[in-house]
Design an enzyme around this catalytic site. Structure first.
Site, PDB file in Angstrom:
ATOM      1  CE  LYS A 138       2.036   8.785  14.821  1.00  0.00           C
ATOM      2  NZ  LYS A 138       1.799   8.369  13.236  1.00  0.00           N
TER       3      LYS A 138
HETATM    4  C1  PLP Z   1       0.965   9.640  12.520  1.00  0.00           C
HETATM    5  C2  PLP Z   1       0.761   9.232  11.038  1.00  0.00           C
HETATM    6  C3  PLP Z   1       0.662  10.212  10.333  1.00  0.00           C
HETATM    7  C4  PLP Z   1       0.532  11.737  10.589  1.00  0.00           C
HETATM    8  O1  PLP Z   1       1.659  12.273  11.088  1.00  0.00           O
HETATM    9  P1  PLP Z   1       1.934  13.456  11.793  1.00  0.00           P
HETATM   10  O2  PLP Z   1       3.027  13.927  12.072  1.00  0.00           O
HETATM   11  O3  PLP Z   1       0.669  13.573  12.855  1.00  0.00           O
HETATM   12  O4  PLP Z   1       1.282  14.728  10.806  1.00  0.00           O
HETATM   13  C5  PLP Z   1       0.510  10.056   8.774  1.00  0.00           C
HETATM   14  N1  PLP Z   1       0.339   8.636   8.333  1.00  0.00           N
HETATM   15  C6  PLP Z   1       0.456   7.645   9.443  1.00  0.00           C
HETATM   16  C7  PLP Z   1       0.393   6.071   8.782  1.00  0.00           C
HETATM   17  C8  PLP Z   1       0.847   7.824  10.742  1.00  0.00           C
HETATM   18  O5  PLP Z   1       0.976   6.729  11.700  1.00  0.00           O
END
Ligand code: PLP
Length: 434
Positions: free
Chosen positions: A107
């Site tokens: 993210k």
């Molecule tokens: C946010 C996250 C996800 C899920 O991603 P999405 O874009 O919400 O589908 C999966 N794994 C980790 C470690 C995350 O932080």
């Protein structure tokens, strides 16, 4: 580029408005009216390009009409100050490690890109009014957003998190930063934090007092940059000569990450098919089987960043393929795993290959083990560094996962947060005094 709402009841927006508002007036998600295909020559030369060069080309196709080229170049290169390697785990299974960013979360890319793009638009407005970002977090989003926005002038971030319910490492990642980041420790659960944020957006008096926006994954500036990862993965697979019959497997929660990959596919990225790997929260998996989308309250699992019972980006995927169940299921398949299966996968993979999976990546790895067909090559996203889930990983694998320096550095800082009740009146009074 114009952006329409997936609910089709809101006015068409430009990029500036879509980024500042996040969600459309009709509570739909913004979609670009066109997805530009990238030229054949780009894909023919992609293996000779760096992650940053590839990302700039992709960013330009989406945002080039609305952002000055030098500024966009600057935003992309500032966002991607790290690498995104692909490594072989075994036979025809490869891992795409998305956790080399500042907070070791995928993210980080969307958070930083959004912060810089928002800053660009605020400067264009030239009124000098500070924008306030409110974000509720159960862990990962708060750290990525706080670090992505750290030191970006003109923007103040309030991170609301539930007291005692985020891991110590995660808490350090957003409570020790200072500057334009304020951590608010709410005496309640994650849903209380989310309710405070939602109420704040709807409160007229508060919106008169200060300019408020959100930084969750529904924002186009947060989810789209994740497409960079998939073009880079393809380039690195061309480099190692394994780019035919590629299957991309994405551990999914709110489906923002896989949605970005699907946008990449629409731009011409040669991926044969996709797998969305879920934990026990199997709403999308069920949709693929039945054609019915039935949200449910989320279940707590080992892979907690994927504990989502009503994935927000489903609306985008549904819209992208003309609401056709047939089209969706011919391109994307699903998988769902219980905590017990996640544990077994982590152990089996470690014993067999030495690769340390985190609980989220484990869903992706297992979905390839179960779903790859003869002749296909699978790449799964490892979405989190295993040290982020150290207690669980250590216990399941009986090892002592090393904490990277970057993560350890956060733990040296001093925790600073504002205590808050879950009563909206208190939160509002606090914001009115800012
Ligand atoms: C946010 C996250 C996800 C899920 O991603 P999405 O874009 O919400 O589908 C999966 N794994 C980790 C470690 C995350 O932080």
């Amino acid at each position: 580029m114009k952006y329409y709402s997936t609910n089709n009841q809101a006015p068409i927006a430009d990029l500036h408005k879509a980024v500042v508002k996040g969600l459309a007036e009709d509570r739909g998600l913004y979609m670009p009216e066109r997805i530009n295909k990238l030229p054949k020559e780009f894909f023919e030369n992609i293996n000779k390009m760096s992650f940053q060069e590839i990302a700039y080309t992709v960013a330009n196709a989406f945002f080039g009409e609305d952002v000055d080229p030098d500024a966009l170049h600057d935003i992309v290169y500032d966002t991607l100050s790290f690498d995104c390697p692909v490594a072989k785990v075994k036979d025809n299974i490869y891992t795409l490690e998305l956790f080399h960013g500042p907070t070791l979360a995928f993210k980080d890319v969307g958070a930083r890109f959004m912060a810089r793009l928002l800053q660009y638009f605020i400067r264009q407005e030239g009124k000098g009014q500070q924008v306030n970002v409110l974000v509720a977090t159960s862990g990962d989003t708060g750290s990525a957003v706080a670090n992505g926005f750290l030191g970006v002038d003109g923007i103040h971030v309030y991170v609301l998190y539930p007291k005692g319910k985020v891991s110590p490492i995660q808490e350090c990642q957003f409570t020790t930063l200072g500057k334009n980041i304020t951590a608010i420790e709410v005496d309640g659960v994650f849903d209380d934090c989310q309710a405070l944020v939602k109420n704040a957006f709807m409160d007229a008096e508060l919106n008169q007092h200060m300019k408020l926006t959100s930084a969750n994954s529904i924002n186009v500036a947060r989810f789209l940059p994740q497409a960079f990862y998939y073009f880079n993965a393809y380039a690195r697979m061309v480099e190692n000569g394994n780019n035919e019959e590629l299957v991309m497997c994405v551990p999914s929660g709110n489906f923002g990450n896989i949605c970005a990959a699907l946008f990449g596919h629409e731009m011409g990225l040669p991926i044969k098919r996709f797998i969305a790997a879920n934990n026990a929260n199997d709403i999308f998996y069920k949709y693929l089987q039945t054609g019915k989308y039935e949200p449910k309250p989320s279940k707590q699992t080992l892979a907690n960043a994927m504990d989502v019972g009503d994935p927000s980006n489903f609306a985008r995927i549904y819209d992208l393929y003309g609401k056709s169940h047939e089209r969706i299921k011919s391109l994307i398949s699903g998988a769902t795993y219980s905590d017990e299966q996640i544990r077994q996968t982590m152990k089996a993979c470690y014993d067999e290959t030495g690769y340390i999976l985190d609980p989220h990546g484990a869903c992706g790895y297992q979905a390839l083990e179960d779903g790859l067909k003869e002749g296909e090559i699978g790449v799964f996203c490892e979405t989190a560094h295993p040290a982020k889930f150290k207690e669980k990983v250590d216990e399941i694998l009986s090892i002592d996962v090393e904490i990277p320096d970057r993560l350890a550095a956060f733990m040296k800082g001093t925790k600073q947060s504002v205590p808050m009740t879950k009563d909206f009146a208190d939160f509002k009074q606090y914001l009115l005094k800012q």
